[in-house]
Design a protein around this motif. Structure first.
Motif, short mmCIF file in Angstrom:
data_model
loop_
_atom_site.label_atom_id
_atom_site.label_comp_id
_atom_site.label_asym_id
_atom_site.label_seq_id
_atom_site.Cartn_x
_atom_site.Cartn_y
_atom_site.Cartn_z
N THR A 106 -9.81 23.41 -22.15
CA THR A 106 -8.99 23.67 -23.34
C THR A 106 -9.74 22.99 -24.59
N ARG A 107 -10.67 22.02 -24.35
CA ARG A 107 -11.48 21.55 -25.39
C ARG A 107 -12.33 22.70 -26.22
N LYS A 108 -12.58 22.60 -27.40
CA LYS A 108 -13.43 23.65 -28.45
C LYS A 108 -14.93 23.10 -27.94
N HIS A 109 -15.94 23.92 -27.85
CA HIS A 109 -17.14 23.40 -27.50
C HIS A 109 -18.00 23.63 -28.87
N GLY A 110 -19.15 22.84 -29.04
CA GLY A 110 -19.86 22.84 -30.18
C GLY A 110 -20.70 24.17 -30.30
N ASP A 111 -21.40 24.41 -31.34
CA ASP A 111 -22.15 25.45 -31.25
C ASP A 111 -23.41 25.58 -30.48
N GLY A 112 -23.99 24.66 -29.88
CA GLY A 112 -24.94 24.45 -29.03
C GLY A 112 -24.43 25.00 -27.46
N HIS A 113 -23.32 24.92 -27.23
CA HIS A 113 -22.63 25.10 -25.94
C HIS A 113 -22.93 26.79 -25.80
N GLU A 114 -22.68 27.52 -26.80
CA GLU A 114 -22.71 29.07 -26.66
C GLU A 114 -24.23 29.42 -26.50
N ALA A 115 -25.10 28.71 -27.16
CA ALA A 115 -26.50 28.92 -27.07
C ALA A 115 -27.10 28.67 -25.62
N LYS A 116 -26.58 27.60 -25.24
CA LYS A 116 -26.99 27.00 -23.98
C LYS A 116 -26.54 28.23 -22.76
N GLU A 117 -25.28 28.65 -22.90
CA GLU A 117 -24.71 29.77 -21.88
C GLU A 117 -25.37 30.81 -21.95
N ARG A 118 -25.92 31.47 -23.18
CA ARG A 118 -26.69 32.53 -23.37
C ARG A 118 -28.03 32.11 -22.94
N GLU A 119 -28.53 31.23 -22.87
CA GLU A 119 -29.97 30.85 -22.27
C GLU A 119 -29.82 31.00 -20.55
N MET A 120 -28.75 30.54 -20.23
CA MET A 120 -28.65 30.20 -18.66
C MET A 120 -28.23 31.67 -18.33
N GLY A 121 -27.66 32.44 -19.15
CA GLY A 121 -27.51 33.78 -18.59
C GLY A 121 -28.74 34.74 -18.53
N ASP A 122 -29.51 34.61 -19.28
CA ASP A 122 -30.73 35.27 -19.61
C ASP A 122 -31.59 34.71 -18.53
N ALA A 123 -31.65 33.58 -17.88
CA ALA A 123 -32.33 32.97 -16.93
C ALA A 123 -31.98 33.54 -15.77
N LEU A 124 -30.64 33.66 -15.46
CA LEU A 124 -30.05 34.21 -14.26
C LEU A 124 -30.37 35.74 -14.11
N ARG A 125 -30.21 36.48 -15.32
CA ARG A 125 -30.72 37.85 -15.16
C ARG A 125 -32.09 38.08 -14.82
#
Length: 67
Positions: free
Chosen positions: A25-44
């Motif tokens: 429920t907590r709002k994530h900072g701006d860096g969270h979305e960038a980390k998720e994108r980077e992880m998604g790119d690595a998994l792909r």
């Protein structure tokens, strides 16, 4: 008594409602979305390389024996 009979009117007990965890429920900072994108790119990237690998001959031989 051998056993209790259930009627169609008997309803199963409802499971208690689950509360959302504070982490979700907590709002994530701006860096969270960038980390998720980077992880998604690595998994792909890993997935794409795995899909492109050739199947070893030994494995193909085993599969042909199943037919």
């Amino acid at each position: 008594m051998q056993g209790d009979a259930l009627s169609l009117e008997d309803k199963p007990a409802k499971a208690p409602a689950r509360k959302a965890s504070p982490a979700r429920t907590r709002k994530h900072g701006d860096g969270h979305e960038a980390k998720e994108r980077e992880m998604g790119d690595a998994l792909r990237s890993v997935y794409d390389r795995t899909v492109q690998e050739e199947v070893p001959d030994e494995f193909l031989d085993l599969l042909s024996k199943l037919d």
